[in-house]
Design an enzyme around this catalytic site. Structure first.
Site, PDB file in Angstrom:
ATOM      1  N   GLU A  72       0.806  -1.219   0.000  1.00 34.97           N
ATOM      2  CA  GLU A  72       0.000   0.000   0.000  1.00 34.97           C
ATOM      3  C   GLU A  72       0.837   1.265   0.000  1.00 34.97           C
ATOM      4  OE1 GLU A  72      -3.181   0.179   2.730  1.00 34.97           O
ATOM      5  OE2 GLU A  72      -2.755  -1.745   3.628  1.00 34.97           O
ATOM      6  N   ARG A  90      11.595   1.259   8.268  1.00 38.39           N
ATOM      7  CA  ARG A  90      11.466   0.578   9.572  1.00 38.39           C
ATOM      8  C   ARG A  90      10.636  -0.692   9.413  1.00 38.39           C
ATOM      9  NH1 ARG A  90       6.240   1.106  11.452  1.00 38.39           N
ATOM     10  NH2 ARG A  90       5.041   2.807  10.526  1.00 38.39           N
TER      11      ARG A  90
END
Ligand code: ADP
Ligand code: MG
Length: 147
Positions: A78, A103
């Site tokens: 996404e 991350r």
């Protein structure tokens, strides 16, 4: 820096949560054709460049994973395109050049803390993509050939 990778396809419908719940629309790609590729990359937040059909090439920050906060049954791809669009572009061809990793995927105690982290990811992506080592991929032929 990671070796840039390429994925693309038509924009599909997701769970409808991006814009409605978070104020953060994400253009979902089908994971079907990329299951092998995805298994090589950790879930988490990435950044790079996105081409949308003939519209243009934009910065993007992207989640790949199960979105622990929402307990998704399936992995999703996404990207949030860092651009204001006048309208939706479901069904249009979306191409991504993924150039960096920010991350690992994480869970959050509240929706506010999740949204705050996504905005922090966005700032990181925005500034990293100005660096020559990342900005050059805006001209990647995979994106340019769409225009
Ligand atoms: P869904 O769950 O169907 O993906 P979202 O709430 O995440 O719904 O909204 C995503 C849709 O919004 C995209 O498919 C696209 O058509 C549209 N959209 C509009 N602006 C953007 C943007 N800046 N980044 C990503 N998608 C956008
Ligand atoms: Mg979405």
């Amino acid at each position: 820096p990671i070796e840039p990778w390429h994925i693309g396809g038509p924009v599909i419908k997701g769970f409808g949560r991006g814009s409605k719940v978070l104020g953060i629309p994400t253009a979902n790609l089908s994971t079907e054709s990329f299951l092998n590729l995805l298994s090589e990359y950790p879930s988490g937040v990435y950044f790079g460049w996105a081409g949308v059909s003939k519209r243009g090439i934009y910065k993007m920050v992207m989640s790949i994973g199960w979105n622990p906060y929402f307990n998704n049954p399936e992995k999703t791809i996404e990207p949030w395109l860092l651009h204001e669009f006048e309208d939706d572009f479901y069904g249009e061809e979306l191409r991504l050049v993924v150039v960096g990793y920010i991350r690992p995927e994480a869970n959050f105690p509240s929706l506010e803390s999740l949204v705050a982290k996504i905005y922090e990811d966005r700032r990181i992506a925005e500034s990293a993509l100005e660096l020559p080592i990342y900005s050059k991929y805006k001209d990647d032929p995979y994106l340019k050939s769409l225009l």
